[in-house]
Design a protein around this motif. Structure first.
Motif, PDB file in Angstrom:
ATOM      1  N   ALA A 150     -34.246  46.020  77.443  1.00 21.62           N
ATOM      2  CA  ALA A 150     -32.659  46.810  77.530  1.00 21.62           C
ATOM      3  C   ALA A 150     -32.442  47.415  76.014  1.00 21.62           C
ATOM      4  O   ALA A 150     -31.952  48.579  76.105  1.00 21.62           O
ATOM      5  N   GLY A 151     -32.486  46.588  75.116  1.00 23.07           N
ATOM      6  CA  GLY A 151     -32.285  47.090  73.604  1.00 23.07           C
ATOM      7  C   GLY A 151     -33.135  48.432  73.466  1.00 23.07           C
ATOM      8  O   GLY A 151     -32.662  49.356  72.857  1.00 23.07           O
ATOM      9  N   LEU A 152     -34.403  48.589  73.833  1.00 26.49           N
ATOM     10  CA  LEU A 152     -35.165  49.581  73.483  1.00 26.49           C
ATOM     11  C   LEU A 152     -34.762  50.631  74.500  1.00 26.49           C
ATOM     12  O   LEU A 152     -34.620  51.938  73.855  1.00 26.49           O
ATOM     13  N   VAL A 153     -34.480  50.587  75.773  1.00 24.25           N
ATOM     14  CA  VAL A 153     -33.807  51.638  76.585  1.00 24.25           C
ATOM     15  C   VAL A 153     -32.594  52.029  75.982  1.00 24.25           C
ATOM     16  O   VAL A 153     -32.350  53.419  75.940  1.00 24.25           O
ATOM     17  N   LEU A 154     -31.806  51.254  75.451  1.00 25.34           N
ATOM     18  CA  LEU A 154     -30.476  51.664  74.822  1.00 25.34           C
ATOM     19  C   LEU A 154     -30.764  52.547  73.783  1.00 25.34           C
ATOM     20  O   LEU A 154     -30.076  53.694  73.352  1.00 25.34           O
ATOM     21  N   CYS A 155     -31.887  52.320  72.609  1.00 26.17           N
ATOM     22  CA  CYS A 155     -32.120  53.053  71.553  1.00 26.17           C
ATOM     23  C   CYS A 155     -32.302  54.509  72.196  1.00 26.17           C
ATOM     24  O   CYS A 155     -31.855  55.648  71.440  1.00 26.17           O
ATOM     25  N   VAL A 156     -32.976  54.824  73.177  1.00 29.74           N
ATOM     26  CA  VAL A 156     -33.641  56.167  73.832  1.00 29.74           C
ATOM     27  C   VAL A 156     -32.315  56.769  74.192  1.00 29.74           C
ATOM     28  O   VAL A 156     -32.136  57.922  73.851  1.00 29.74           O
ATOM     29  N   MET A 157     -31.479  56.186  75.127  1.00 28.02           N
ATOM     30  CA  MET A 157     -30.217  56.665  75.626  1.00 28.02           C
ATOM     31  C   MET A 157     -29.274  57.248  74.623  1.00 28.02           C
ATOM     32  O   MET A 157     -28.640  58.201  74.483  1.00 28.02           O
ATOM     33  N   ALA A 158     -29.255  56.508  73.740  1.00 27.56           N
ATOM     34  CA  ALA A 158     -28.193  56.601  72.276  1.00 27.56           C
ATOM     35  C   ALA A 158     -28.759  57.751  71.696  1.00 27.56           C
ATOM     36  O   ALA A 158     -28.021  58.812  71.180  1.00 27.56           O
ATOM     37  N   SER A 159     -29.828  58.024  71.641  1.00 28.59           N
ATOM     38  CA  SER A 159     -30.633  59.098  70.825  1.00 28.59           C
ATOM     39  C   SER A 159     -30.457  60.194  71.643  1.00 28.59           C
ATOM     40  O   SER A 159     -30.095  61.168  71.135  1.00 28.59           O
ATOM     41  N   LEU A 160     -30.692  60.264  72.931  1.00 25.15           N
ATOM     42  CA  LEU A 160     -30.434  61.434  73.561  1.00 25.15           C
ATOM     43  C   LEU A 160     -29.073  61.994  73.561  1.00 25.15           C
ATOM     44  O   LEU A 160     -28.712  63.265  73.847  1.00 25.15           O
ATOM     45  N   ALA A 161     -28.197  60.735  73.677  1.00 22.04           N
ATOM     46  CA  ALA A 161     -26.663  61.026  73.815  1.00 22.04           C
ATOM     47  C   ALA A 161     -26.307  61.877  72.452  1.00 22.04           C
ATOM     48  O   ALA A 161     -25.261  62.375  72.361  1.00 22.04           O
ATOM     49  N   GLY A 162     -27.011  61.597  71.306  1.00 23.25           N
ATOM     50  CA  GLY A 162     -26.586  62.219  70.053  1.00 23.25           C
ATOM     51  C   GLY A 162     -25.730  61.162  69.221  1.00 23.25           C
ATOM     52  O   GLY A 162     -24.836  61.539  68.642  1.00 23.25           O
ATOM     53  N   VAL A 163     -25.824  59.716  69.395  1.00 24.17           N
ATOM     54  CA  VAL A 163     -25.044  58.922  68.884  1.00 24.17           C
ATOM     55  C   VAL A 163     -25.825  58.605  67.605  1.00 24.17           C
ATOM     56  O   VAL A 163     -26.777  58.318  67.359  1.00 24.17           O
ATOM     57  N   PRO A 164     -24.855  58.470  66.296  1.00 25.78           N
ATOM     58  CA  PRO A 164     -25.308  58.162  64.975  1.00 25.78           C
ATOM     59  C   PRO A 164     -25.811  56.749  64.892  1.00 25.78           C
ATOM     60  O   PRO A 164     -24.977  55.952  65.646  1.00 25.78           O
ATOM     61  N   PRO A 165     -26.440  56.223  64.234  1.00 26.34           N
ATOM     62  CA  PRO A 165     -27.604  57.243  63.330  1.00 26.34           C
ATOM     63  C   PRO A 165     -28.791  57.740  63.898  1.00 26.34           C
ATOM     64  O   PRO A 165     -29.858  57.802  63.194  1.00 26.34           O
ATOM     65  N   PHE A 166     -29.219  57.665  65.230  1.00 23.64           N
ATOM     66  CA  PHE A 166     -30.340  57.934  65.689  1.00 23.64           C
ATOM     67  C   PHE A 166     -30.693  59.297  65.472  1.00 23.64           C
ATOM     68  O   PHE A 166     -30.105  60.385  65.215  1.00 23.64           O
ATOM     69  N   LEU A 167     -31.815  59.664  65.795  1.00 21.77           N
ATOM     70  CA  LEU A 167     -32.576  61.035  65.473  1.00 21.77           C
ATOM     71  C   LEU A 167     -31.759  61.982  66.034  1.00 21.77           C
ATOM     72  O   LEU A 167     -31.722  63.195  65.626  1.00 21.77           O
TER      73      LEU A 167
END
Length: 484
Positions: A376-393
């Motif tokens: 769930a944490g890994l999927v959270l990283c993916v969704m957060a990055s796609l949504a444009g949440v800092p500090p993700f890519l």
């Protein structure tokens, strides 16, 4: 066109492409002698071929230069795109094997088609002439059509393949018509010569045919990207194709399409920059609006990702519409970021699916945190990055294209991008809510027990955080690609 006979040393800039193409032919031969139980050998061989090509590109083997009388150009921009295409191609192959194998869908042709498609992408981003543009594009497209239809017994996959083929042919026709008009107006197939001839036509006041050509070329580019209003093929194809094939056609080809756009518009038609920037800005707004608003009402995860792809194409066009070196560097940074994010998003579906359960509905993710917090944490990283949440890519790539639009005197486009960046976060949050706040029902979702696949997805998802914390080198790499 005269092509003087040269030595084999003159073909050195083409060496990575030759490795991939010869590797694909070798794989065809190898496949004849490998039985079904040892099919993994041919798949590993395909991955090794891409690894060798990546090494050659990253270390500069073959050096920069032009080949075939300028039809093929190898420069820093091409190397940056090709390295990313090969890396994402390797990742796609790692995801593909266990998924197709578990469903008895894996054929020897799959890895061969993927290698030829990657070779097509590499030729496309190194195009120096209209002939090479079309050759690379069709090489990629024909392989992609066949890959979508790999599950021949599935009505959904067959329908998706037919739609992809018909609408892809229409897009190719639009682009080819535009390229024909350019040749008719300038008398040349070389992009650098076309740029010079275009200036002469403008000085003579004879621009109608060229402007018409640019309109058709931009429409063809939008079709290939899946930008609105030329997006009708994308949701059905992404939904109908087997998930790892969707992963493949939804990630690396975006870089190839970016390369084609750069070659055709920035190298071939700089005199019409004002016109094509405006067209790209309009397409960006339409893509952001239609992609985001359509994604909000989806219940199928693959269709949600398909519509989100349209919105991400809109952001990429925001960077291109900014124009200039900064605009192209920002758009390239976005294309690289999106390729990695897209691979991780569809990779999540691959990892969490099993035979008879595709994990492609949002409700399938209910209670994932209670069952498997790490996944769930890994999927959270993916969704957060796609949504444009800092500090993700994903945050830094959105920031880069919005800044490029601002520097290109397109404040209105920047504001539209900011509004839809906020709107777009909503549907990614729906997935996060399902994982963390909804109760699991039925048998529930479980991750695959295939360890290499779980490791690949883990690296892919965590890379979005790691690269988000260290994004400067990638951005600097992209800026060097267009430094001139």
């Amino acid at each position: 066109m005269n092509m003087p006979v040269r030595s084999a040393a003159d073909l050195l800039p083409l060496l990575p492409e030759l490795v991939v193409i010869l590797g694909a032919f070798a794989l065809l031969m190898l496949d004849l002698f490998v039985d079904e139980r040892r099919r993994v050998v041919s798949h590993l061989f395909a991955i090794a071929v891409l690894a060798v090509a990546t090494f050659m590109l990253a270390t500069g083997v073959g050096e920069h230069g032009t080949v075939l009388s300028g039809m093929f150009v190898r420069d820093t921009a091409a190397d940056v795109m090709k390295v990313t295409i090969c890396v994402v191609g390797i990742l796609s192959m790692i995801y593909t094997w266990p998924y197709l194998r578990a469903r008895d869908l894996y054929k020897g042709e799959v890895s061969v088609l993927m290698l030829f498609a990657i070779a097509g992408m590499m030729l496309l981003v190194s195009s120096g002439s209209l002939v090479m543009v079309y050759l690379g594009l069709e090489m990629l497209a024909l392989c992609s059509y066949a890959l979508v239809a790999v599950d021949r017994d599935s009505p959904l996959a067959s329908e998706a393949a037919i739609k992809y083929f018909v609408l892809g042919a229409l897009a190719s026709g639009l682009l080819l018509y535009g390229l024909s008009l350019i040749y008719g107006a300038t008398g040349s197939l070389q992009l650098d010569e076309i740029a010079i001839a275009t200036q002469q036509r403008i000085a003579e006041g004879n621009t109608l045919m060229l402007i018409t050509a640019v309109v058709f070329v931009v429409a063809g580019i939008a079709f290939k990207f899946g930008a609105a209003p030329f997006h009708m093929w994308l949701p059905d194809v992404y939904h109908g194709a087997p998930t790892p094939i969707t992963l493949f056609i939804g990630s690396a080809p975006k870089l190839a399409a970016f390369g084609m756009t750069y070659r055709l518009l920035e190298i071939g038609a700089p005199a019409f920059e004002e016109q094509w920037r405006l067209m790209l800005a309009v397409l960006a707004v339409l893509s952001l609006a239609i992609g985001n608003l359509s994604a909000m009402v989806q219940t199928n995860f693959k269709r949600l990702l398909a519509y989100s792809t349209i919105s991400h194409v809109g952001f990429l066009f925001v960077g291109l519409a900014g124009g200039g070196r900064e605009g192209f560097a920002a758009a390239l940074f976005y294309a690289i970021s999106y390729a990695i994010m897209s691979a991780a998003a569809f990779g999540a579906i691959v990892v969490l699916s099993r035979r008879g359960f595709e994990a492609d509905r949002i409700e399938d993710y209910r209670g994932l945190n209670a069952r498997n917090p790490w996944m769930a944490g890994l999927v959270l990283c993916v969704m957060a990055s796609l949504a444009g949440v800092p500090p993700f890519l994903g945050f830094w790539s959105k920031l880069a294209v919005l800044r490029a639009a601002l520097q290109g005197d397109m404040l209105w486009l920047t504001l539209v991008g900011v509004v839809f960046a906020v709107v777009g976060a909503f549907y990614y949050l729906r997935v996060i809510k399902a994982m963390y706040f909804d109760e699991p029902d039925g048998q529930g979702i479980e991750a695959t027990d295939n360890r290499p696949l779980r490791i690949a997805f883990g690296v892919n998802a965590l890379a979005l955080l790691a690269l988000g914390l260290a994004w400067n080198p990638i951005m600097a790499w992209c800026q060097r690609a267009f430094a001139g």
